[in-house]
Scaffold this motif. Structure first.
Motif, mmCIF file in Angstrom:
data_model
loop_
_atom_site.group_PDB
_atom_site.id
_atom_site.type_symbol
_atom_site.label_atom_id
_atom_site.label_comp_id
_atom_site.label_asym_id
_atom_site.label_seq_id
_atom_site.Cartn_x
_atom_site.Cartn_y
_atom_site.Cartn_z
ATOM 1 N N PHE A 165 0.930 -1.047 -0.073
ATOM 2 C CA PHE A 165 0.080 -0.033 0.021
ATOM 3 C C PHE A 165 0.793 1.284 -0.081
ATOM 4 O O PHE A 165 1.684 1.433 0.970
ATOM 5 C CB PHE A 165 -0.938 0.044 1.210
ATOM 6 N N ARG A 166 0.878 1.954 -0.921
ATOM 7 C CA ARG A 166 1.532 3.192 -1.205
ATOM 8 C C ARG A 166 0.532 4.386 -0.706
ATOM 9 O O ARG A 166 -0.553 4.616 -1.467
ATOM 10 C CB ARG A 166 1.990 3.535 -2.536
ATOM 11 N N ASN A 167 0.622 5.055 0.234
ATOM 12 C CA ASN A 167 -0.064 6.461 0.558
ATOM 13 C C ASN A 167 0.855 7.600 0.668
ATOM 14 O O ASN A 167 1.623 7.826 1.447
ATOM 15 C CB ASN A 167 -0.488 6.039 1.975
ATOM 16 N N GLY A 168 0.372 8.311 -0.337
ATOM 17 C CA GLY A 168 1.291 9.578 -0.691
ATOM 18 C C GLY A 168 0.367 10.654 -0.965
ATOM 19 O O GLY A 168 -0.791 10.839 -1.369
ATOM 20 N N LYS A 193 4.617 -6.202 -9.287
ATOM 21 C CA LYS A 193 4.840 -4.805 -9.759
ATOM 22 C C LYS A 193 6.017 -4.350 -9.232
ATOM 23 O O LYS A 193 6.720 -3.789 -10.015
ATOM 24 C CB LYS A 193 3.601 -4.030 -9.352
ATOM 25 N N LYS A 194 6.334 -4.175 -8.108
ATOM 26 C CA LYS A 194 7.664 -3.949 -7.442
ATOM 27 C C LYS A 194 8.435 -4.909 -6.675
ATOM 28 O O LYS A 194 7.835 -5.587 -5.784
ATOM 29 C CB LYS A 194 7.186 -2.516 -6.552
ATOM 30 N N ASP A 195 9.735 -4.908 -6.949
ATOM 31 C CA ASP A 195 10.585 -5.880 -6.131
ATOM 32 C C ASP A 195 11.118 -4.939 -5.149
ATOM 33 O O ASP A 195 11.889 -4.090 -5.379
ATOM 34 C CB ASP A 195 11.775 -6.505 -6.965
ATOM 35 N N PHE A 196 10.691 -5.107 -3.954
ATOM 36 C CA PHE A 196 11.208 -4.260 -2.644
ATOM 37 C C PHE A 196 12.267 -4.968 -1.778
ATOM 38 O O PHE A 196 12.766 -4.646 -0.777
ATOM 39 C CB PHE A 196 10.124 -3.787 -1.678
ATOM 40 N N SER A 197 12.851 -6.109 -2.655
ATOM 41 C CA SER A 197 13.761 -6.823 -1.571
ATOM 42 C C SER A 197 15.032 -5.940 -1.175
ATOM 43 O O SER A 197 15.274 -6.262 0.131
ATOM 44 C CB SER A 197 14.268 -7.887 -2.680
ATOM 45 N N ASP A 257 11.727 8.902 -3.309
ATOM 46 C CA ASP A 257 10.585 8.003 -3.337
ATOM 47 C C ASP A 257 10.831 6.850 -4.319
ATOM 48 O O ASP A 257 11.253 7.014 -5.265
ATOM 49 C CB ASP A 257 9.209 8.757 -3.809
ATOM 50 N N PRO A 258 10.948 5.639 -3.867
ATOM 51 C CA PRO A 258 11.157 4.403 -4.720
ATOM 52 C C PRO A 258 10.212 3.924 -5.797
ATOM 53 O O PRO A 258 10.487 3.451 -6.680
ATOM 54 C CB PRO A 258 11.244 3.368 -3.641
ATOM 55 N N PHE A 259 9.054 4.753 -5.541
ATOM 56 C CA PHE A 259 7.862 4.621 -6.797
ATOM 57 C C PHE A 259 7.032 5.670 -6.722
ATOM 58 O O PHE A 259 5.957 5.695 -6.309
ATOM 59 C CB PHE A 259 7.126 3.099 -6.021
ATOM 60 N N PRO A 260 7.832 6.840 -7.367
ATOM 61 C CA PRO A 260 7.175 7.998 -7.306
ATOM 62 C C PRO A 260 5.927 8.238 -8.129
ATOM 63 O O PRO A 260 5.588 7.349 -9.045
ATOM 64 C CB PRO A 260 8.091 8.951 -8.042
ATOM 65 N N GLU A 261 5.083 9.215 -7.944
ATOM 66 C CA GLU A 261 4.042 9.519 -8.906
ATOM 67 C C GLU A 261 4.285 9.344 -10.339
ATOM 68 O O GLU A 261 3.365 8.690 -10.964
ATOM 69 C CB GLU A 261 3.248 10.791 -8.409
#
Length: 363
Positions: A121-124, A219-223, A240-244
């Motif tokens: 969950f990305r909350n920005g 979708k995203k590898d956050f390892s 931000d690792p997954f910016p708008e």
């Protein structure tokens, strides 16, 4: 005889010493030692088919509306409209504005972290003009079909730092967020509650069909994304690792409006720009039931003539402007409104422009 005994004793001692000496010089070989073998442990490969929290992606689809209560300076407000639609086969999102200084962009997607596939969950967004974005992972799920519970905890410090509960009951959605207020508390306490009802499930269908949403793909590898970080919360969006601007599929709508002759706004008043997925007028008749199709809106100063709705879902829309003459934050008698069903279409990662004119006084 005495001599003979002495000679025998001496001989015996010499023989014993000799035997002892021989034994010390040629010790028996030690028994062989078995080599110690350390077994090779192969890490279990994660299985994306068991993605934790996957069912939340399907349940979020649609336009939701309901009141907000919060402990923030914004306080509460009677409506918050959120239009959740897929933006890829493994991600669903919604961007909303309150005004030019306050907006929020919610997104749920499949991520890999700590050798596990989970929904993230990305909350920005902006709060009083200050940017921030937080990342959470599903850490508690109970899905009973018509009712379900999902908890998303801050990725590094867990729920003692911040967490969000997403709860579904029939056609209701409850989102409850908790925070320890910038690490000033030992546990997270209530921050915001949104209690919403499903308004429409048709507007999202083109995107659902386009992506065959949802699919169990990454979708995203956050390892390694958060290695060495104290928390997965960012106040500088440059890191931000997954910016708008990396979000797929979404576009921008440049919305403008004007006032017809005889309509002169007061600078202290507000105007509201409204974008819907179905028309609000049939000829001169206002279709109040179609207010449930509102997708985006923003409150502006009455003399702000335009606004950019960014990160907007592709689709066909209707556009309206409303002047809140009495300042009660609801369209009522004496307010001014545009009555034309202005339509526009926004393409994937495209830009659209639209304009309307406020030209009618609500009787």
């Amino acid at each position: 005889m005495k001599k003979l005994i002495t000679i025998l004793i001496s001989f015996t001692l010499v023989f014993a010493c000799k035997n002892k000496s021989n034994k010390e010089e040629t010790p028996e070989p030690a028994p062989p030692v078995s080599p110690v073998v350390t077994p090779v442990v192969t890490p279990t490969a994660p299985d994306i088919n068991t993605t934790y929290g996957f069912s939340v992606l399907k349940k979020l689809r649609g336009i939701w509306n309901g009141p907000v209560t919060s402990t923030t300076p914004l306080g509460g407000y009677p409506e918050w409209i959120v239009d959740f639609r897929p933006i890829s086969e493994n991600q669903i999102s919604a961007k909303n504005e309150l005004d030019t200084l306050n907006d929020i962009h919610l997104s749920f997607f499949i991520a890999l972290y700590n050798n596990q596939y989970k929904v993230a969950f990305r909350n920005g967004g902006s709060f009083g003009g200050q940017k921030r974005v937080s990342y959470f992972l599903a850490d508690s799920v109970s899905d009973l079909g018509t009712s379900s519970f999902y908890r998303f905890a801050e990725i590094i410090k867990g729920k003692k730092r911040a967490y969000t509960e997403v709860i579904f009951k029939a056609d209701s959605l409850y989102i409850r967020s908790y925070t320890n207020k910038y690490n000033t508390q030992t546990t997270a306490t209530p921050h915001m509650v949104w209690s919403a009802k499903l308004q429409d499930s048709t507007s999202c269908q083109p995107a659902v069909s386009n992506f065959s949403f949802p699919k169990k793909t990454l979708k995203k590898d956050f390892s390694t994304t958060f290695s060495g970080q104290a928390e997965a919360i960012y106040y500088s969006l440059s890191t931000d690792p997954f910016p708008e601007n990396a979000q797929p599929y979404l576009g921008i709508t440049n919305a403008a409006y004007s006032y017809a002759a005889g309509y002169t706004p007061a600078a202290s008043k507000k105007a509201v720009l409204i974008i819907t997925t179905q028309p609000l007028f049939s000829g001169p008749v206002f279709l109040s039931a179609n207010l449930k199709y509102r997708s985006r809106y923003v409150i502006l100063a009455a003399n702000d003539a335009n606004f950019n709705f960014n990160y907007m879902h592709p689709g066909t829309y209707y556009y309206y402007a409303w002047y809140d003459a009495d300042g009660n934050a609801a369209p009522t008698s004496g307010d001014w409104i545009s009555t034309s069903n202005i339509t526009f279409t926004l393409g994937s990662q495209g830009t659209a422009s639209t304009t309307t004119q406020i030209n009618f006084t609500i009787p």
